[in-house]
Design an enzyme around this catalytic site. Structure first.
Site, mmCIF file in Angstrom:
data_model
loop_
_atom_site.group_PDB
_atom_site.id
_atom_site.type_symbol
_atom_site.label_atom_id
_atom_site.label_comp_id
_atom_site.label_asym_id
_atom_site.label_seq_id
_atom_site.Cartn_x
_atom_site.Cartn_y
_atom_site.Cartn_z
ATOM 1 N N CYS A 296 0.743 -1.280 0.125
ATOM 2 C CA CYS A 296 0.117 -0.393 -0.106
ATOM 3 C C CYS A 296 0.893 1.228 -0.181
ATOM 4 C CB CYS A 296 -0.630 -0.602 1.222
ATOM 5 S SG CYS A 296 -0.293 -0.216 2.638
ATOM 6 N N HIS B 222 -1.310 0.690 6.954
ATOM 7 C CA HIS B 222 -1.987 0.665 5.949
ATOM 8 C C HIS B 222 -1.498 2.318 5.696
ATOM 9 C CE1 HIS B 222 -3.944 0.279 2.263
ATOM 10 N NE2 HIS B 222 -4.996 0.966 2.666
#
Length: 448
Positions: free
Chosen positions: A71, A367
């Site tokens: 990510c 994330h």
């Protein structure tokens, strides 16, 4: 006196307390059949967080990291992709940068970084906390902005057609397992060789042989990165262009408006051991030995908002790191502290604040995504538009919406162009960094 163990009398009391309240049985039936989150969901949160924003950047389609933890790469490459497509007047939907290319170099550099740390800790006992920390996870897909900067400044970037996705770049579990097996094996060899009298120069010679083998292993999984390529594209006016025999580093330097050394990582870690307006780094956290080091400036959460708004209003997306699994719903693409009525449904209270969640292991950065818009009401933000990298199915064609309160509670980092920082903040950023332990919560990697 209370018993140390749960006894029969305790169990009778617990059962009686549960069954004498009929509403508890109704709630249990609903949760058992439908699942806890569906029963607890506050649908007012969904209607409040609609996809309209006063400040918004058209960045094209979202990308898809699939079954990998890249990510942080996808988010950063999306920012660069947007800057190149905007500069060259390319249709955003038709242009993407290779995430497999950056993954290859990250894996190679992380392997070298790990083995160097094994050499560095050669005098420590194998069971020491630091050595065991290193061996726990020699390499993975996760990363941070400064780690991305180290890769890009050394190796550059390429369009996706030059080095497309492989099976293992999109499904990285087996590759990571093999690499970790090999690196732990190498760690054993290096430590044993040192015990047998090997000097530092000899250890590094052995390490170079190990990295040579890892390079080949990575080529099996990802393919070999190109040394040069022809950059070919059509702009929105359908004019064709070709730049022949350009290296990945030349491509980055020539076409990307985003230069890594112009950006700084701003964190919000409201814990007593990390005063604001101080910088921090983390032991053993990194990838490129001679690359950009982890360097965080810790600021109040309102400063993270203010700097993000300034950058978005100037037409530039903002890379950020958060704990995406907290109070979020994938299908709706909603991130909101009011999304679930957990306390009301369970008739209980959760008292940890943001700093305490970090200290007690309840929350860390997991994330990385990109802010591409913000809705301002009376100059203040009330919701944020988020470009994710999980494909176009979740949320609104892959975009999520975040409440401002969620930003406050679960956002930990934003990456900001230095030009938006005041002189005072730049002076803060240039302070010598306090070294944090490897297991500090701010040493977590974006890896979901």
């Amino acid at each position: 006196m209370s018993s140390k163990a749960i006894n029969k009398k305790n169990l009778q009391k617990y059962s009686q307390n549960f069954n004498e309240n009929k509403m508890k049985k109704i709630i249990a039936d609903a949760v058992i059949k439908n699942g806890f989150n569906d029963v607890a969901m506050n649908y007012e949160s969904i209607t409040n967080l609609h996809y309209n924003f006063s400040e918004e950047i058209d960045v094209g389609k979202v990308t898809n990291q699939k079954k990998s933890g890249r990510c942080w790469m996808f988010a950063a490459l999306n920012n660069i992709r947007y800057s190149i497509s905007d500069k060259l007047n390319i249709e955003n939907h038709d242009f993407e940068l290779s995430q497999s290319y950056t993954m290859f170099w990250d894996k190679l550099e992380k392997s070298n970084y790990f083995l160097e740390n094994i050499i560095e800790t050669r005098d420590m006992d194998l069971t020491s906390r630091k050595v065991m920390w290193l061996l726990n996870n020699p390499t993975n897909d996760g990363g941070q902005w400064d780690m991305f900067a180290g890769i890009i400044e050394k190796y550059g970037i390429v369009p996706k057609y030059v080095m497309p996705e492989s099976y293992s770049s999109s499904n990285s579990a087996v590759m990571n397992k093999i690499l970790n097996l090999k690196l732990r094996d190498n760690a054993k060899i290096l430590r044993n060789y040192y015990k047998q009298g090997g000097n530092l120069s000899e250890l590094r010679n052995k390490k170079e042989e190990m990295i040579d083998e890892i390079y080949s292993i990575l080529c099996y999984f990802l393919g070999e990165p190109p040394q040069s390529f022809d950059f070919e594209y059509r702009n929105k006016e359908d004019n064709f262009f070709r730049d022949e025999n350009i290296t990945p580093l030349e491509f980055y330097q020539k076409y990307s408006e985003i230069k890594m050394n112009n950006y700084v990582s701003i964190i919000n870690a409201p814990t007593s051991d990390k005063p604001f307006h101080q910088t921090y780094t983390v032991e053993f956290l990194g990838n490129v030995i001679d690359g950009q080091k982890i360097h965080y400036l810790n600021l109040e959460i309102d400063m993270l908002k203010e700097l993000s708004i300034a950058q978005i209003k100037n037409g530039e997306p903002v890379w950020f790191g958060c704990d995406v699994g907290q109070m979020s719903e994938r299908d709706y693409g909603i991130m909101d502290t009011d999304l679930y009525n957990y306390e009301e449904l369970l008739n209980t209270a959760f008292t940890l604040d943001k700093g305490e969640r970090l200290q007690y292991g309840e929350s860390v950065l997991t994330h990385a995504m990109v802010f591409t818009g913000v809705n301002l009401y009376n100059v203040k933000a009330n919701r944020w538009k988020v470009q994710n990298s999980w494909g176009e199915e979740p949320g609104n064609k892959g975009f999520f919406v975040m409440s401002d309160k969620w930003f406050e509670e679960f956002n930990y980092e934003v990456v900001i162009n230095k030009k938006y920082l005041s002189e005072e903040l730049m002076e803060d950023y240039q302070k010598e960094a306090v070294l944090l332990e490897p297991w500090d919560p701010m040493g977590s990697l974006a890896c979901i």
